[in-house]
Enzyme design. Sequence first.
Site, PDB file in Angstrom:
ATOM      1  N   GLY A   1       0.902  -1.097   0.156  1.00  0.00           N
ATOM      2  CA  GLY A   1      -0.092   0.001  -0.217  1.00  0.00           C
ATOM      3  C   GLY A   1       0.876   1.180   0.062  1.00  0.00           C
ATOM      4  O   GLY A   1       1.895   1.199  -0.700  1.00  0.00           O
ATOM      5  N   SER A   2       0.279   2.316   0.683  1.00  0.00           N
ATOM      6  CA  SER A   2       1.012   3.619   0.535  1.00  0.00           C
ATOM      7  C   SER A   2       2.407   3.756   1.134  1.00  0.00           C
ATOM      8  O   SER A   2       3.141   4.653   0.952  1.00  0.00           O
ATOM      9  CB  SER A   2       0.076   4.714   1.160  1.00  0.00           C
ATOM     10  OG  SER A   2      -1.134   4.913   0.529  1.00  0.00           O
ATOM     11  N   VAL A   3       2.862   2.788   1.909  1.00  0.00           N
ATOM     12  CA  VAL A   3       3.906   2.561   2.423  1.00  0.00           C
ATOM     13  C   VAL A   3       5.037   2.647   1.179  1.00  0.00           C
ATOM     14  O   VAL A   3       6.116   3.307   1.213  1.00  0.00           O
ATOM     15  CB  VAL A   3       4.435   1.343   3.271  1.00  0.00           C
ATOM     16  CG1 VAL A   3       5.953   1.097   3.390  1.00  0.00           C
ATOM     17  CG2 VAL A   3       3.709   1.461   4.633  1.00  0.00           C
ATOM     18  N   PHE A   4       4.761   2.252   0.063  1.00  0.00           N
ATOM     19  CA  PHE A   4       5.560   2.169  -1.154  1.00  0.00           C
ATOM     20  C   PHE A   4       5.721   3.494  -1.728  1.00  0.00           C
ATOM     21  O   PHE A   4       6.573   3.585  -2.499  1.00  0.00           O
ATOM     22  CB  PHE A   4       4.861   0.973  -2.268  1.00  0.00           C
ATOM     23  CG  PHE A   4       5.978   0.366  -2.828  1.00  0.00           C
ATOM     24  CD1 PHE A   4       6.305  -0.705  -2.009  1.00  0.00           C
ATOM     25  CD2 PHE A   4       6.315   0.456  -3.932  1.00  0.00           C
ATOM     26  CE1 PHE A   4       7.259  -1.698  -2.353  1.00  0.00           C
ATOM     27  CE2 PHE A   4       7.315  -0.713  -4.547  1.00  0.00           C
ATOM     28  CZ  PHE A   4       7.486  -1.687  -3.689  1.00  0.00           C
ATOM     29  N   LYS A   5       4.949   4.413  -1.182  1.00  0.00           N
ATOM     30  CA  LYS A   5       5.106   5.758  -1.967  1.00  0.00           C
ATOM     31  C   LYS A   5       6.287   6.279  -1.197  1.00  0.00           C
ATOM     32  O   LYS A   5       6.914   7.408  -1.832  1.00  0.00           O
ATOM     33  CB  LYS A   5       3.926   6.721  -1.483  1.00  0.00           C
ATOM     34  CG  LYS A   5       2.436   6.227  -2.170  1.00  0.00           C
ATOM     35  CD  LYS A   5       1.424   7.074  -1.388  1.00  0.00           C
ATOM     36  CE  LYS A   5       0.072   6.486  -2.302  1.00  0.00           C
ATOM     37  NZ  LYS A   5      -1.327   7.123  -1.445  1.00  0.00           N
TER      38      LYS A   5
END
Length: 586
Positions: free
Chosen positions: A303-307
């Site tokens: 999820g947004s951790v990958f941003k």
Amino acid sequence: MSFLPRVVALNRKSFVRTRTRKWGADGRLAVQGVNKRSGARAGNRVALLMIGFVVLYGAVGARMAQYGMERNDDTASVAPPNRLLASRPDILDRNGRVLATDIRTVSLYAEPRKIVDVDDAVEKLSSVLPSLDRKTLYHKLKANSAFQWIKRQLTPKQQSRILALGVPGIGFRPETRRFYPAGATTSHIVGFVNIDNNGIAGMEKYIDRQGLSALAGAGLTVDQKMQPVRLSIDLRVQHIVRDELLAGMKKFNAIGAGAVVLKVDTGEVIALASVPDFNPNNPVHAQDKNRLNRMTAGTYEMGSVFKTFTTAMALDTGVANLKSSYDASHPLRIGGFLIHDFHNMHRALTVPEVFIHSSNIGSAREALDVGIPRQKAFLKRLGLLTRMNTELPEVATPFTPKVWKPVNSATVAFGHGLNTTPLQTAVAAAALMNGGKFMEPTFLPRTEKQAMAVSKQVVKPQTAKDMRYLFRLNVMHGSGGNADVQGYRVGGKTGTADKVVNGRYSKSKNFNSFLAAFPVDDPKYVVLVSIDEPHRAEGEWGFTAGFNAAPMVGAIIRRSASALGVDPKFAVNDAATLVSQSTLSD
């Protein structure tokens, strides 16, 4: 004459046949010729016969070898002493606390041919060992064999009671048993051994692969005091991590959770836990599906951790800086897909705003600006596309798109369509916190000098500074506020990923994570917590990572910082200090 030479001799006699008779000059009968075709056929028969014997005896030999290598507790053969009494090295944490050690025990066996009254023996043994299956025990004692295992690894009390029974034909054999003082606390790291003291999971299996199993097989480890194996794990921090995972799992009614504490300058794993776990002293549930090591053996869309990596990629490649902006006023259409923001700001966002508002649209535009070739190369440098190289055997391989199209590039940018292990995610983040140096994680002690020798510079030092600034900014003004711990300058990024159920993204099942570093102005440790299918806690209105994974990270840091040697510092203008270290200007 044996059977095989007789057959060969008879065949030779039948090969020679006279075709015509002719008298020679000396008046003797001469053989004109030999039936060559018939002889060739007979020769083939002999060859086939010999091949048949070779195959037959080869099959018998292979089967005997197979029986010889099988290890079954119900076998009638006596285990060799080098297996029963083979020693294993103690396993210690980084401070010398024992995580695994050998203890002496005994196992119960029977000599069926010496059993006088089988029924009486079954009755007496069952009274002490009620868990034994009576039917199986009866067949063992009735067998026409010289040896049968009855029960491996008895307690002293059980041995004493059986001795008092006075059953003839019953005896005890000394064995070495593995004992894990920390129990389930370190189960996924240390692993466990089987009934014959062979490592089959975790660092126990790693130790066997380093040559211990070969030495044990040769009988060179019997009653030998071996040099202990020291791990990078700190048992104090490990206990805190597991305790907070169990508490969070219960509070948010989740099906599982996992966490890791990683030393950014050396790549050492200080603590790693995954719950539900198991007791290595009695690992009957170790293979249950829900008890796998989620941190290394499970892959997930983060999820947004990958941003974190998408923003770092845009900064490192030079396509953006902290003053760049991206249009996030309306959904982004790529092919037949529409990309939306969870919290739509309906305007253009700067790079820091894309990060703290966790904009899918802005992150997708960053990735599209970078381009697919450079995106793949960047993620590969951070170790996110290939199988992680570390001592722990239970490591899964990431799942990546077979074909990278623009829509894949966009979804990967915000953490969908690419599955990695949580530990890989933490390792990649450590490279963004330590000045840009990537190093594979280790569960063994490693000095900074040793770490530098195996590290690779994967991002620019300036990129790492910018990411530290964005991490702190997100905790102070974004979704990571619940992870903040006064005095320890925590920075990080939340991630709430919809889970794929039956080929579709579920709206009710999430895999939530919070990726953190502290103290963020000079990071020493990366902490990552993931929680699988959490629910809204009582008294809370939110279900995203900021409401569950983030406070779990905060609790781990609050309780473990002193044990990790990180002293608190209190500054009035925390944000201003960080801004001065960043590159808000061109």
